[in-house]
Design an enzyme around this catalytic site. Structure first.
Site, PDB file in Angstrom:
ATOM      1  CG  HIS A 161      -1.669  -1.223   1.466  1.00 60.76           C
ATOM      2  ND1 HIS A 161      -2.894  -1.511   0.932  1.00 60.76           N
ATOM      3  CD2 HIS A 161      -1.316  -2.326   2.190  1.00 60.76           C
ATOM      4  CE1 HIS A 161      -3.290  -2.718   1.323  1.00 60.76           C
ATOM      5  NE2 HIS A 161      -2.343  -3.242   2.080  1.00 60.76           N
ATOM      6  CB  SER A 282      13.438  22.803 -14.746  1.00 65.98           C
ATOM      7  OG  SER A 282      12.652  23.961 -14.892  1.00 65.98           O
ATOM      8  CE  LYS A 288      11.748  19.695 -10.960  1.00 67.02           C
ATOM      9  NZ  LYS A 288      10.472  20.007 -11.560  1.00 67.02           N
ATOM     10  CD  GLU A 295       8.838  12.581 -15.258  1.00 67.81           C
ATOM     11  OE1 GLU A 295       7.954  13.191 -14.661  1.00 67.81           O
ATOM     12  OE2 GLU A 295       9.844  13.139 -15.740  1.00 67.81           O
TER      13      GLU A 295
END
Ligand code: ARG
Length: 464
Positions: A161, A282, A288, A295
């Site tokens: 979970h 970024s 970043k 992804e």
């Protein structure tokens, strides 16, 4: 070749050429040129078979083979560039052959149809791609195994979970993906058997009165067998569906791992850092470092699952035998293959050199939670306390620790003994993460010794 040339493609029944927009709509040459090599191979096998059965002379057969090899050479030199007017790769090759050989070129299409021809080409192509995907999976597995070997002693929190459950060996976690990858390979091996059946000789749908030898062409092209029924031969695309389903599962596995890497690379987890070779920045936020690779893999699943769905829908309403709808199978398969290969390669590179695990963070993570609570209960069970009773006791203990803001290992021995007289000083060893992991010695469990066995087995499997 003139653009408005369709009237010469078809029999004399046709008087007018295609409407230019329809010509564009109908053509598959823009994508089925991918099948050029397979089309040439199939045509060469067909020509030789016609020669061997006496439909054409042996000399004619060899001249046709020579012509087809010349088309191959022209293509290699960038000098074979069919256009829309050629409609598809099969016509394009035949036309070029006729231009090269004259009337003899017109004999190639004896006893065959584009219907059995396209099915043959597609199977030959997919068979090769399946072998390429298998190799790409092996590379990906090796990358996982290398990381597992390099971190044989490292632990990571195990989750259910997405809540900390029990500490596990990092190698155990990575090996779970190796198992998935092996099932993927087994599925591809299995469906490859059904890809490798030859439809050639089914002709348009019903077979042919021409004395052909289907076994001859099938053997020359490396097929294991021929289709038993000519209608089935030209209208079966089950293999394309099976492949897309297997590729979808490959993608599911890569996507689940991607999701984990994305989480692990976050500041919240901090279990891995991404190397500059596999991460991007970024355009706005200078701090970043983004996990674009996993992804994109996660995002590309939609394509492959979509192609599976698209193929199923494309086939489901088709009466026997060939229907032009089948032309739609190609782009779906081409993209499913390309995407799967690209994602396997990207994930292999990610694990080869794109991320590094942070053992200090992992160490800290497994030592600073209550994921050893089950082991306290197991400790009492070993001393004769019924599991459910032990479970309740430990639940209360965890609650107390949470209120005080301390961990189980910070409780003094007296407190343990107040809870239950069976506790002795060895409780502190029993709840150390390393001991917690090492204790799970059941077959397939996370104990380091069990993981060693898994690793050895996985390495041996890849060595073959
Ligand atoms: N381009 C066609 C395809 O991809 C080849 C077969 C065409 N057959 C036909 N009877 N029109 O399916």
């Amino acid at each position: 070749m003139a653009v408005d040339s369709s009237s010469s493609t078809w029999s004399q029944r046709f008087e007018e050429g295609l409407h230019p927009a329809i010509e564009r709509f109908n053509a598959s040459i823009g994508f089925d040129i991918t099948l050029l090599q397979q089309d040439l191979d199939g045509s060469i096998a067909h020509a030789r078979m016609l020669g061997s059965t006496g439909v054409i002379t042996a000399e004619e057969a060899e001249q046709i083979v020579g012509g087809l090899e010349q088309v191959r050479a022209e293509a290699a030199a960038g000098q074979f560039n069919p256009g829309l007017e050629d409609e598809d790769v099969h016509f394009a090759v035949e036309r070029r052959l006729i231009a090269l050989l004259g009337p003899l070129g017109k004999k190639l299409h004896t006893g065959r149809s584009r219907n059995d021809q396209v099915g043959t080409d597609l199977r030959l192509w997919l068979r090769g791609q399946i072998d390429g995907i298998d190799a790409a999976i092996v590379r990906f597995e090796r990358a996982l195994l290398a990381q597992a070997e390099a971190h044989a002693e490292v632990m990571i929190p195990g989750y259910t979970h997405l809540q900390r459950a029990q500490p596990i060996a990092l190698a155990h976690h990575l090996l779970a993906y190796v198992e998935m990858a092996e099932r993927d390979r087994a599925r591809l091996r299995d469906l490859r058997k059904r890809v490798n059946i030859c439809p050639l000789g089914a002709a348009a749908l019903a077979g042919t009165p021409v004395p052909i030898d289907r076994r001859h062409t099938a053997a020359a092209l490396g097929f294991d067998d021929v289709y038993a029924n000519s209608l089935d031969a030209v209208s079966d695309r089950d293999f394309a569906v099976e492949f897309s389903a297997a590729a979808s599962l490959v993608m599911v596995h890569l996507s689940r791992l991607s999701e984990e890497v994305i989480l692990w690379a976050s500041e919240e987890f901090g279990f891995v850092s991404l190397t500059d070779r596999c991460a991007t920045g970024s355009s706005l936020m200078p701090q970043k470092k983004n996990p674009d690779v996993p992804e994109l893999v996660r995002g590309k699943c939609g394509r492959v699952f979509g192609h599976l769905q698209g193929l199923l829908v494309m086939i489901k309403g088709l009466p026997l035998a060939y229907n032009k709808d089948f032309q739609e199978d190609k782009e779906a398969l081409f993209d499913a293959v390309r995407t799967t290969l690209d994602c396997l390669e990207a994930m292999a590179i990610l694990f080869e050199e794109g991320l590094s695990f942070r053992p200090e963070r992992l160490e800290q993570a497994v030592a600073s939670d209550f994921s050893n609570a089950t082991d306290v209960a197991d400790y009492l069970v070993a001393k004769g306390v019924p599991f459910r009773e032990a479970y309740q006791l430990v639940g209360g203990l965890v609650k107390g620790c949470l209120q005080e803001g301390i961990l189980l290992r910070q409780l003094p021995l007296e407190r343990w003994q107040q809870l239950h007289p069976a506790f002795e000083a060895d409780i502190f060893t029993a709840i150390e993460p390393r001991q917690v992991v090492a204790a799970r010695r059941s077959e397939g469990g996370t104990a380091f010794a069990q993981v060693r066995l898994q690793l050895d087995r996985a390495q041996a499997r890849l060595r073959g």
